[in-house]
Scaffold this active site. Structure first.
Site, PDB file in Angstrom:
ATOM      1  N   SER A 246       0.820  -1.208   0.000  1.00  0.00           N
ATOM      2  CA  SER A 246       0.000   0.000   0.000  1.00  0.00           C
ATOM      3  C   SER A 246       0.858   1.263   0.000  1.00  0.00           C
ATOM      4  O   SER A 246       1.753   1.378  -0.822  1.00  0.00           O
ATOM      5  CB  SER A 246      -0.943  -0.071   1.196  1.00  0.00           C
ATOM      6  OG  SER A 246      -2.112   0.625   0.896  1.00  0.00           O
ATOM      7  N   LYS A 250       4.305   2.099  -2.277  1.00  0.00           N
ATOM      8  CA  LYS A 250       4.714   3.291  -3.030  1.00  0.00           C
ATOM      9  C   LYS A 250       6.166   3.608  -2.632  1.00  0.00           C
ATOM     10  O   LYS A 250       7.012   3.933  -3.477  1.00  0.00           O
ATOM     11  CB  LYS A 250       3.795   4.485  -2.718  1.00  0.00           C
ATOM     12  CG  LYS A 250       2.275   4.199  -2.901  1.00  0.00           C
ATOM     13  CD  LYS A 250       1.422   5.420  -2.586  1.00  0.00           C
ATOM     14  CE  LYS A 250       0.022   5.162  -2.027  1.00  0.00           C
ATOM     15  NZ  LYS A 250      -0.961   4.529  -2.845  1.00  0.00           N
ATOM     16  N   TRP A 337      -9.975   0.120  -5.262  1.00  0.00           N
ATOM     17  CA  TRP A 337      -9.453   1.455  -4.923  1.00  0.00           C
ATOM     18  C   TRP A 337      -8.035   1.636  -5.498  1.00  0.00           C
ATOM     19  O   TRP A 337      -7.650   2.706  -5.929  1.00  0.00           O
ATOM     20  CB  TRP A 337      -9.456   1.563  -3.392  1.00  0.00           C
ATOM     21  CG  TRP A 337      -8.987   2.855  -2.813  1.00  0.00           C
ATOM     22  CD1 TRP A 337      -7.906   3.048  -2.012  1.00  0.00           C
ATOM     23  CD2 TRP A 337      -9.607   4.146  -2.933  1.00  0.00           C
ATOM     24  NE1 TRP A 337      -7.801   4.367  -1.632  1.00  0.00           N
ATOM     25  CE2 TRP A 337      -8.834   5.056  -2.197  1.00  0.00           C
ATOM     26  CE3 TRP A 337     -10.746   4.613  -3.603  1.00  0.00           C
ATOM     27  CZ2 TRP A 337      -9.150   6.422  -2.098  1.00  0.00           C
ATOM     28  CZ3 TRP A 337     -11.046   5.966  -3.509  1.00  0.00           C
ATOM     29  CH2 TRP A 337     -10.264   6.851  -2.768  1.00  0.00           C
ATOM     30  N   HIS A 387      -7.574  -5.806   0.052  1.00  0.00           N
ATOM     31  CA  HIS A 387      -6.346  -5.037   0.251  1.00  0.00           C
ATOM     32  C   HIS A 387      -5.646  -5.543   1.511  1.00  0.00           C
ATOM     33  O   HIS A 387      -6.125  -5.322   2.627  1.00  0.00           O
ATOM     34  CB  HIS A 387      -6.785  -3.574   0.433  1.00  0.00           C
ATOM     35  CG  HIS A 387      -5.674  -2.595   0.521  1.00  0.00           C
ATOM     36  ND1 HIS A 387      -4.898  -2.258  -0.562  1.00  0.00           N
ATOM     37  CD2 HIS A 387      -5.207  -1.851   1.566  1.00  0.00           C
ATOM     38  CE1 HIS A 387      -4.005  -1.344  -0.198  1.00  0.00           C
ATOM     39  NE2 HIS A 387      -4.180  -1.083   1.092  1.00  0.00           N
TER      40      HIS A 387
HETATM   41  C1  GCU Z   1      -5.435   4.720   1.637  1.00  0.00           C
HETATM   42  C2  GCU Z   1      -4.860   5.483   0.476  1.00  0.00           C
HETATM   43  C3  GCU Z   1      -4.024   4.575  -0.438  1.00  0.00           C
HETATM   44  C4  GCU Z   1      -3.006   3.812   0.378  1.00  0.00           C
HETATM   45  C5  GCU Z   1      -3.702   3.095   1.523  1.00  0.00           C
HETATM   46  C6  GCU Z   1      -2.770   2.396   2.507  1.00  0.00           C
HETATM   47  O1  GCU Z   1      -6.408   3.827   1.168  1.00  0.00           O
HETATM   48  O2  GCU Z   1      -5.909   6.081  -0.220  1.00  0.00           O
HETATM   49  O3  GCU Z   1      -3.333   5.345  -1.411  1.00  0.00           O
HETATM   50  O4  GCU Z   1      -2.298   2.920  -0.444  1.00  0.00           O
HETATM   51  O5  GCU Z   1      -4.419   4.034   2.290  1.00  0.00           O
HETATM   52  O6  GCU Z   1      -1.614   2.736   2.626  1.00  0.00           O
HETATM   53  O7  GCU Z   1      -3.262   1.517   3.216  1.00  0.00           O
END
Ligand code: GCU
Length: 406
Positions: A246, A250, A337, A387
């Protein structure tokens, strides 16, 4: 966090037409046909764009750093592993911060290949091992994780163990290293603390518009951990795979792009601003992410809110910066998402840079069925479920990493 004020597209038929920039045509319009030209004429300009307009530039070098072995045990995990807990201290402008790396290594390998990645809720959350030190850093509160008043306690020990298949990793011949990400930069829109604060001159309280947001700060922390691995005799620093889920996926992608010492990179459900193509505007968009998490990217990136068309790059070119090193992009079916298809297509479009090195990647725009991984130098899977990081994900990572590291 509520995203209710934003309109979210989850329909493929409503994905706009868009022009995807070609990783093999440079900004001046010149075609790139060899790996030598990629390295000389294209990679640097792409890297510079992501550095100054997306994640933000690290302003300077540290003055010094030091490592301290806090604890070591050669009989951890029921005798199967060596455990180390190492404190890393970073110093700049007479200010310092410290973070702790928790490391498990298979005992029967003298210098082990490892997976390394951040955790969300403290090193002690990833295992029930009672010897793991509890961080005193700030954390977001979480009822599910038993975290009140922004501090960790014994109550959250092991609550994230299901995300870290330590036994499978060790049995596969790999070590695992992890750090609590909040020790590098607390995940809140406040730049007065964390690693950023060490670099300020005078009364500065915010990075400049082209300077690092939190994702770049977390990537910087991963590189400092790599500095440590390079001098740990029990770790093979040439065989470190950087992993992240998540927002931390990144960070692992940016770490892999900005530090070529990482031998492989894993993006687990990294989504918008990670592996997913921004121009598809499917699921989370740039406007949403830059509004909900204004501290993650550099300020320059906000220029592209509701203006993805103007972006001269897209995230497949971030993935391409990792070439020719192995890259694994993983999605989850119920994680719309994060735009699984956008993550897949990004891996597909990055693969042409790998082809310059005669490395295999994703060769079709057709997504594979769920739970049918494609294992190449550029790998991809979409699994059933939400997720998350599951045993299935780790099983794939261990098989894939074994193919180039063992
Ligand atoms: C939120 C956010 C995402 C991210 C996620 C996470 O959903 O919008 O961009 O990847 O958190 O880090 O769990």
């Amino acid at each position: 966090m509520s995203f209710a004020q934003f309109e979210t597209n989850y329909e493929e038929s409503k994905v706009p037409e868009f022009n995807l920039p070609d990783p093999l045509t440079n900004f001046a319009g010149e075609k790139i046909t060899t790996s030598a030209d990629w390295v000389k004429k294209r990679r640097p300009e792409l890297f510079e764009f992501f550095e100054n307009k997306v994640y933000g530039k690290v302003p300077n070098d540290l003055d010094s750093m030091s490592f301290k072995l806090l604890e070591e045990n050669t009989n951890a995990l029921n005798g199967k592993a060596r455990r180390k807990q190492v404190e890393v201290t970073l110093v700049k402008n007479k200010k310092s911060i410290s973070f702790t790396i928790l490391i498990y290594l298979p005992k029967d390998i003298s210098a082990a290949p490892i997976f390394m990645g951040y955790n969300f809720f403290g090193n002690h959350s990833i295992t029930t091992d009672s010897n793991v030190i509890i961080s005193d850093a700030w954390s977001m509160n979480s009822e599910a994780m038993s975290i009140n008043e922004h501090r960790f306690t014994e109550a959250s020990r092991g609550l994230r163990a299901h995300r870290w298949a330590i036994d499978k990793i060790i049995a596969g011949g790999f070590g695992l290293a992890t750090i609590y990400y909040g020790e590098i930069d607390p995940d809140k829109h406040d730049f007065t603390d964390g690693i950023h604060s060490l670099f300020y001159t005078d009364a500065q309280e915010n990075p400049e518009t082209h300077e690092w947001g939190s994702i770049a700060a977390w990537a910087f922390g991963l590189s400092r951990a790599m500095d440590y691995f390079e001098q740990d005799e029990h770790i093979n620093a040439k065989k470190v795979v950087v992993f992240g889920h998540s927002r931390l996926g990144k960070a692992s992608l940016w770490a892999g792009a900005s530090d070529e010492r990482f031998a492989g990179v894993i993006s687990n459900n990294s989504g918008c601003g990670g592996a997913a193509l921004s121009k598809r505007k499917f699921g989370e968009t740039l406007n949403v992410i830059n509004t909900s998490f204004p501290h993650w990217f550099c300020k320059n990136f906000k220029k592209y809110n509701n203006n993805e068309e103007a972006l001269p790059v897209d995230q497949h070119e971030l993935l391409a910066l990792i070439a020719p090193r192995p890259l694994y992009v993983a999605s989850a079916q119920d994680d719309q998402w994060a735009d699984p298809k956008g993550e897949f297509l990004s891996a597909y479009h990055a693969s042409k840079v790998y082809a310059l090195y005669e490395k295999k990647g994703i060769s079709s725009t057709q997504m594979p069925p769920v739970n049918s991984p494609i294992h190449k130098t550029v790998s991809y899977h979409i699994r059933t479920g939400k997720h998350d990081v599951t045993d299935y994900d780790w099983e794939q990572y261990v098989i894939w990493a074994s193919s180039f590291l063992n």
